[in-house]
Design a protein around this motif. Structure first.
Motif, short mmCIF file in Angstrom:
data_model
loop_
_atom_site.label_atom_id
_atom_site.label_comp_id
_atom_site.label_asym_id
_atom_site.label_seq_id
_atom_site.Cartn_x
_atom_site.Cartn_y
_atom_site.Cartn_z
N UNK A 187 0.84 -1.19 0.00
CA UNK A 187 0.00 0.00 0.00
C UNK A 187 0.88 1.25 0.00
N UNK A 188 0.45 2.27 -0.71
CA UNK A 188 1.24 3.50 -0.83
C UNK A 188 0.43 4.70 -0.38
N UNK A 189 1.10 5.61 0.31
CA UNK A 189 0.50 6.88 0.71
C UNK A 189 1.32 8.01 0.09
N UNK A 190 0.65 8.89 -0.65
CA UNK A 190 1.32 9.99 -1.34
C UNK A 190 0.93 11.30 -0.69
N UNK A 191 1.93 12.07 -0.27
CA UNK A 191 1.71 13.41 0.27
C UNK A 191 2.18 14.42 -0.77
N UNK A 192 1.26 15.12 -1.41
CA UNK A 192 1.67 16.15 -2.37
C UNK A 192 1.69 17.49 -1.64
N UNK A 193 2.89 17.92 -1.30
CA UNK A 193 3.10 19.12 -0.48
C UNK A 193 4.17 19.98 -1.14
N UNK A 194 4.28 21.23 -0.71
CA UNK A 194 5.28 22.11 -1.30
C UNK A 194 6.69 21.57 -1.03
N UNK A 195 7.64 21.99 -1.85
CA UNK A 195 8.99 21.44 -1.81
C UNK A 195 9.61 21.50 -0.42
N UNK A 196 9.38 22.59 0.29
CA UNK A 196 9.96 22.73 1.63
C UNK A 196 9.39 21.70 2.59
N UNK A 197 8.10 21.41 2.46
CA UNK A 197 7.48 20.42 3.33
C UNK A 197 7.95 19.01 3.01
N UNK B 250 6.29 31.13 0.79
CA UNK B 250 7.72 30.80 0.65
C UNK B 250 7.99 29.69 -0.36
N UNK B 251 7.19 29.54 -1.37
CA UNK B 251 7.44 28.51 -2.38
C UNK B 251 8.87 28.60 -2.90
N UNK B 252 9.53 27.45 -2.99
CA UNK B 252 10.92 27.44 -3.49
C UNK B 252 10.98 27.89 -4.94
N UNK B 253 9.91 27.62 -5.71
CA UNK B 253 9.86 28.10 -7.09
C UNK B 253 9.90 29.63 -7.11
N UNK B 254 9.09 30.25 -6.28
CA UNK B 254 9.05 31.71 -6.23
C UNK B 254 10.39 32.28 -5.76
N UNK B 255 10.97 31.68 -4.74
CA UNK B 255 12.24 32.19 -4.22
C UNK B 255 13.35 32.07 -5.26
N UNK B 256 13.36 30.96 -6.01
CA UNK B 256 14.38 30.78 -7.04
C UNK B 256 14.22 31.81 -8.16
N UNK B 257 12.98 32.02 -8.59
CA UNK B 257 12.72 33.00 -9.65
C UNK B 257 13.14 34.39 -9.20
N UNK B 258 12.76 34.77 -7.99
CA UNK B 258 13.13 36.09 -7.47
C UNK B 258 14.65 36.26 -7.44
N UNK B 259 15.34 35.21 -6.97
CA UNK B 259 16.81 35.28 -6.86
C UNK B 259 17.47 35.42 -8.22
#
Length: 294
Positions: free
Chosen positions: A123-133, A199-208
Protein backbone atom coordinates in the motif's frame (compact mmCIF):
# COMPACT_ATOMS: atom_id res chain seq x y z
CA UNK A 1 14.44 -14.51 33.37
CA UNK A 2 15.76 -16.36 30.34
CA UNK A 3 12.89 -18.32 28.79
CA UNK A 4 13.54 -19.48 25.24
CA UNK A 5 11.25 -20.21 22.32
CA UNK A 6 12.55 -23.78 22.34
CA UNK A 7 11.39 -24.23 25.93
CA UNK A 8 7.93 -22.83 25.18
CA UNK A 9 7.51 -25.04 22.11
CA UNK A 10 8.58 -28.10 24.09
CA UNK A 11 6.07 -27.39 26.87
CA UNK A 12 3.20 -26.63 24.46
CA UNK A 13 3.90 -29.84 22.50
CA UNK A 14 3.78 -32.01 25.63
CA UNK A 15 0.76 -30.15 27.06
CA UNK A 16 -1.11 -30.64 23.78
CA UNK A 17 -0.35 -34.35 23.33
CA UNK A 18 -0.01 -35.33 27.01
CA UNK A 19 2.90 -37.45 25.83
CA UNK A 20 6.65 -36.95 25.75
CA UNK A 21 6.95 -39.30 22.78
CA UNK A 22 4.36 -37.48 20.69
CA UNK A 23 5.68 -34.12 21.88
CA UNK A 24 9.14 -35.04 20.60
CA UNK A 25 7.69 -35.71 17.15
CA UNK A 26 5.92 -32.34 17.06
CA UNK A 27 9.01 -30.28 17.83
CA UNK A 28 11.61 -32.60 16.31
CA UNK A 29 13.61 -33.05 19.50
CA UNK A 30 14.98 -36.13 21.16
CA UNK A 31 13.31 -37.10 24.43
CA UNK A 32 16.34 -36.11 26.53
CA UNK A 33 16.46 -32.69 24.81
CA UNK A 34 12.72 -32.23 25.31
CA UNK A 35 12.97 -33.15 28.98
CA UNK A 36 15.85 -30.73 29.52
CA UNK A 37 13.96 -27.90 27.79
CA UNK A 38 10.89 -28.36 30.01
CA UNK A 39 13.03 -28.78 33.14
CA UNK A 40 14.83 -25.49 32.39
CA UNK A 41 11.49 -23.76 31.78
CA UNK A 42 10.15 -24.97 35.10
CA UNK A 43 13.29 -23.73 36.85
CA UNK A 44 12.89 -20.31 35.24
CA UNK A 45 9.24 -20.11 36.30
CA UNK A 46 9.89 -21.47 39.79
CA UNK A 47 7.76 -24.63 39.88
CA UNK A 48 6.43 -27.71 38.15
CA UNK A 49 4.23 -27.43 35.07
CA UNK A 50 3.80 -31.18 34.50
CA UNK A 51 2.64 -33.91 36.88
CA UNK A 52 4.41 -37.13 35.87
CA UNK A 53 3.65 -40.67 37.02
CA UNK A 54 4.73 -43.99 35.58
CA UNK A 55 1.53 -44.23 33.57
CA UNK A 56 0.09 -40.73 33.17
CA UNK A 57 1.19 -37.23 32.28
CA UNK A 58 -0.94 -34.26 33.21
CA UNK A 59 -0.59 -30.55 33.81
CA UNK A 60 -0.30 -29.10 37.29
CA UNK A 61 -2.73 -26.24 38.09
CA UNK A 62 0.10 -23.85 37.32
CA UNK A 63 0.74 -25.68 34.06
CA UNK A 64 -2.96 -25.39 33.11
CA UNK A 65 -2.80 -21.65 33.77
CA UNK A 66 0.41 -21.19 31.81
CA UNK A 67 -0.58 -23.34 28.80
CA UNK A 68 -2.85 -20.77 27.02
CA UNK A 69 -0.32 -18.01 27.71
CA UNK A 70 2.46 -20.07 26.13
CA UNK A 71 0.23 -20.81 23.12
CA UNK A 72 -0.54 -17.12 22.68
CA UNK A 73 3.13 -16.12 22.94
CA UNK A 74 4.13 -18.63 20.27
CA UNK A 75 1.22 -17.65 18.02
CA UNK A 76 2.18 -13.96 18.31
CA UNK A 77 5.79 -14.79 17.53
CA UNK A 78 4.88 -16.90 14.51
CA UNK A 79 2.59 -14.15 13.23
CA UNK A 80 5.32 -11.53 13.66
CA UNK A 81 7.86 -13.71 11.84
CA UNK A 82 5.42 -14.33 8.98
CA UNK A 83 4.73 -10.60 8.77
CA UNK A 84 8.43 -9.84 8.49
CA UNK A 85 8.92 -12.53 5.86
CA UNK A 86 6.08 -11.00 3.87
CA UNK A 87 7.52 -7.51 4.22
CA UNK A 88 11.00 -8.54 3.15
CA UNK A 89 9.50 -10.46 0.24
CA UNK A 90 7.31 -7.41 -0.56
CA UNK A 91 4.12 -9.44 -0.23
CA UNK A 92 2.75 -7.02 2.35
CA UNK A 93 3.46 -3.61 3.84
CA UNK A 94 3.17 0.06 3.05
CA UNK A 95 5.40 2.93 2.04
CA UNK A 96 4.86 6.70 2.20
CA UNK A 97 6.30 9.23 -0.23
CA UNK A 98 6.17 13.03 -0.19
CA UNK A 99 6.39 14.90 -3.48
CA UNK A 100 6.10 18.49 -4.59
CA UNK A 101 2.78 18.88 -6.46
CA UNK A 102 4.38 19.61 -9.84
CA UNK A 103 6.01 16.16 -9.80
CA UNK A 104 3.17 14.39 -7.96
CA UNK A 105 0.54 15.38 -10.51
CA UNK A 106 2.64 14.86 -13.63
CA UNK A 107 5.53 12.37 -13.42
CA UNK A 108 4.94 10.43 -10.19
CA UNK A 109 1.87 8.43 -11.33
CA UNK A 110 3.98 6.66 -13.97
CA UNK A 111 6.50 5.49 -11.36
CA UNK A 112 3.72 4.47 -8.97
CA UNK A 113 2.08 2.43 -11.71
CA UNK A 114 5.35 0.59 -12.37
CA UNK A 115 5.86 -0.01 -8.65
CA UNK A 116 2.27 -1.21 -8.22
CA UNK A 117 2.61 -3.64 -11.12
CA UNK A 118 5.69 -5.18 -9.48
CA UNK A 119 4.43 -5.16 -5.89
CA UNK A 120 0.61 -5.14 -5.86
CA UNK A 121 0.35 -5.97 -2.15
CA UNK A 122 2.26 -2.87 -1.01
CA UNK A 123 0.00 0.00 0.00
CA UNK A 124 1.24 3.50 -0.83
CA UNK A 125 0.50 6.88 0.71
CA UNK A 126 1.32 9.99 -1.34
CA UNK A 127 1.71 13.41 0.27
CA UNK A 128 1.67 16.15 -2.37
CA UNK A 129 3.10 19.12 -0.48
CA UNK A 130 5.28 22.11 -1.30
CA UNK A 131 8.99 21.44 -1.81
CA UNK A 132 9.96 22.73 1.63
CA UNK A 133 7.48 20.42 3.33
CA UNK A 134 8.85 17.44 1.38
CA UNK A 135 12.25 18.04 2.96
CA UNK A 136 10.74 18.50 6.43
CA UNK A 137 8.67 15.31 6.18
CA UNK A 138 11.70 13.22 5.18
CA UNK A 139 13.90 14.84 7.81
CA UNK A 140 11.37 14.18 10.60
CA UNK A 141 10.79 10.57 9.50
CA UNK A 142 7.12 11.08 8.62
CA UNK A 143 7.93 9.61 5.20
CA UNK A 144 10.88 7.53 4.04
CA UNK A 145 11.09 8.93 0.51
CA UNK A 146 10.67 12.42 -0.91
CA UNK A 147 10.88 13.92 -4.39
CA UNK A 148 11.78 17.59 -4.58
CA UNK A 149 14.41 20.07 -5.66
CA UNK A 150 17.96 19.65 -4.39
CA UNK A 151 17.92 20.81 -0.74
CA UNK A 152 21.62 21.69 -0.92
CA UNK A 153 24.39 20.47 1.34
CA UNK A 154 22.84 18.85 4.41
CA UNK A 155 24.40 16.45 6.89
CA UNK A 156 21.24 14.47 7.54
CA UNK A 157 19.81 13.99 4.03
CA UNK A 158 20.80 12.14 0.86
CA UNK A 159 19.89 13.50 -2.58
CA UNK A 160 19.87 11.30 -5.69
CA UNK A 161 19.26 13.43 -8.81
CA UNK A 162 16.61 12.38 -11.32
CA UNK A 163 16.81 15.17 -13.91
CA UNK A 164 17.37 18.90 -14.44
CA UNK A 165 14.13 20.84 -14.73
CA UNK A 166 14.03 24.04 -16.79
CA UNK A 167 11.48 26.75 -16.16
CA UNK A 168 9.11 27.53 -19.05
CA UNK A 169 6.77 30.37 -19.94
CA UNK A 170 3.01 29.79 -19.70
CA UNK A 171 0.77 31.82 -22.01
CA UNK A 172 -2.92 32.03 -22.86
CA UNK A 173 -3.94 31.08 -26.38
CA UNK A 174 -3.67 33.91 -28.96
CA UNK A 175 -1.13 35.77 -26.78
CA UNK A 176 1.15 38.22 -28.69
CA UNK A 177 4.20 36.06 -27.81
CA UNK A 178 2.61 32.79 -28.88
CA UNK A 179 4.41 32.58 -32.24
CA UNK A 180 7.90 32.87 -30.74
CA UNK A 181 9.79 29.60 -30.36
CA UNK A 182 11.72 30.94 -27.35
CA UNK A 183 10.63 33.77 -25.06
CA UNK A 184 12.91 36.05 -23.08
CA UNK A 185 12.17 37.14 -19.53
CA UNK A 186 12.30 40.81 -20.47
CA UNK A 187 9.45 40.21 -22.90
CA UNK A 188 7.37 38.14 -20.49
CA UNK A 189 7.61 40.66 -17.65
CA UNK A 190 5.82 43.27 -19.77
CA UNK A 191 2.52 41.44 -19.23
CA UNK A 192 0.34 40.84 -16.16
CA UNK A 193 2.14 38.18 -14.19
CA UNK A 194 0.80 35.25 -12.14
CA UNK A 195 3.15 33.35 -9.81
CA UNK A 196 3.30 31.17 -6.72
CA UNK A 197 3.31 32.87 -3.34
CA UNK A 198 6.29 32.86 -1.02
CA UNK A 199 7.72 30.80 0.65
CA UNK A 200 7.44 28.51 -2.38
CA UNK A 201 10.92 27.44 -3.49
CA UNK A 202 9.86 28.10 -7.09
CA UNK A 203 9.05 31.71 -6.23
CA UNK A 204 12.24 32.19 -4.22
CA UNK A 205 14.38 30.78 -7.04
CA UNK A 206 12.72 33.00 -9.65
CA UNK A 207 13.13 36.09 -7.47
CA UNK A 208 16.81 35.28 -6.86
CA UNK A 209 17.66 34.66 -10.51
CA UNK A 210 15.85 37.76 -11.76
CA UNK A 211 17.55 39.92 -9.16
CA UNK A 212 20.93 38.67 -10.40
CA UNK A 213 19.93 39.73 -13.92
CA UNK A 214 18.72 43.13 -12.75
CA UNK A 215 15.09 42.30 -13.55
CA UNK A 216 12.15 43.04 -11.26
CA UNK A 217 9.05 40.89 -10.81
CA UNK A 218 5.80 42.67 -9.87
CA UNK A 219 3.07 40.04 -9.98
CA UNK A 220 -0.57 41.00 -10.36
CA UNK A 221 -1.76 37.62 -9.04
CA UNK A 222 -0.23 35.23 -6.49
CA UNK A 223 -1.51 31.79 -5.56
CA UNK A 224 -0.45 28.61 -3.77
CA UNK A 225 -1.36 26.05 -6.45
CA UNK A 226 0.16 25.40 -9.86
CA UNK A 227 -3.19 24.17 -11.16
CA UNK A 228 -4.70 27.53 -10.25
CA UNK A 229 -1.94 29.28 -12.19
CA UNK A 230 -2.65 27.17 -15.26
CA UNK A 231 -6.36 27.88 -15.15
CA UNK A 232 -5.85 31.62 -14.58
CA UNK A 233 -3.44 31.84 -17.50
CA UNK A 234 -5.78 29.89 -19.76
CA UNK A 235 -8.58 32.30 -18.82
CA UNK A 236 -6.43 35.20 -20.00
CA UNK A 237 -5.65 36.83 -16.66
CA UNK A 238 -1.91 36.95 -17.37
CA UNK A 239 1.26 34.96 -18.04
CA UNK A 240 3.39 32.83 -15.75
CA UNK A 241 6.42 30.56 -15.38
CA UNK A 242 6.43 27.00 -14.05
CA UNK A 243 8.87 24.07 -13.96
CA UNK A 244 8.86 22.19 -17.27
CA UNK A 245 7.63 19.05 -15.54
CA UNK A 246 4.27 20.89 -15.38
CA UNK A 247 4.07 21.08 -19.19
CA UNK A 248 1.40 18.40 -19.50
CA UNK A 249 -0.70 19.84 -16.69
CA UNK A 250 -0.59 23.36 -18.13
CA UNK A 251 -1.57 22.07 -21.57
CA UNK A 252 -4.49 20.11 -20.15
CA UNK A 253 -5.70 23.26 -18.40
CA UNK A 254 -5.75 25.14 -21.72
CA UNK A 255 -2.51 27.14 -21.49
CA UNK A 256 0.39 27.17 -23.96
CA UNK A 257 4.04 26.61 -22.93
CA UNK A 258 7.23 27.96 -24.49
CA UNK A 259 10.95 27.72 -23.60
CA UNK A 260 12.23 30.65 -21.57
CA UNK A 261 15.68 32.26 -21.56
CA UNK A 262 17.74 35.27 -20.49
CA UNK A 263 18.08 33.90 -17.91
CA UNK A 264 17.58 30.17 -18.28
CA UNK A 265 16.51 28.92 -14.87
CA UNK A 266 17.09 25.26 -14.04
CA UNK A 267 17.01 23.22 -10.89
CA UNK A 268 17.76 19.58 -10.11
CA UNK A 269 14.90 17.32 -9.12
CA UNK A 270 15.72 14.17 -7.19
CA UNK A 271 14.94 11.62 -4.50
CA UNK A 272 15.52 12.65 -0.89
CA UNK A 273 16.07 10.16 1.94
CA UNK A 274 17.56 10.29 5.43
CA UNK A 275 21.29 9.67 5.58
CA UNK A 276 21.66 7.65 8.78
CA UNK A 277 18.40 5.66 8.70
CA UNK A 278 18.10 2.47 6.63
CA UNK A 279 15.12 2.28 4.31
CA UNK A 280 12.51 -0.44 4.54
CA UNK A 281 12.59 -3.01 1.77
CA UNK A 282 9.50 -1.45 0.16
CA UNK A 283 11.03 2.04 0.27
CA UNK A 284 14.27 0.77 -1.28
CA UNK A 285 12.32 -0.73 -4.16
CA UNK A 286 10.34 2.48 -4.62
CA UNK A 287 13.56 4.50 -4.83
CA UNK A 288 14.93 2.04 -7.40
CA UNK A 289 11.77 2.42 -9.50
CA UNK A 290 12.05 6.22 -9.38
CA UNK A 291 15.73 6.18 -10.35
CA UNK A 292 15.17 3.80 -13.26
CA UNK A 293 11.99 5.51 -14.51
CA UNK A 294 13.55 8.97 -14.81
Amino acid sequence: MNITVKQLRAFVAVAKTRSFTEGCALVHLSQPALSVAIKNLEEELGGSLLARTTRTLSLTPEGEAFYPTAQRLLADLDEAVDEMHNRFALFRGKVAIASMPSFASNQLPLALRDFRNKYPQINMMVHDVIAEDVVDMVRSGRVEVGVSFDPGDTEDLLFNPLFDDRFIAVLPEKHPLINQEVIQWQQLLQYDFIILQRPSSVRLLVDQMLEQEGLALSPQFETHQLATIGRMVATGLGVSVVPSLCFGQMTELGAVCRPLEAPVITRQVGVITRRRYPLSTAAKELVDVLLTTY
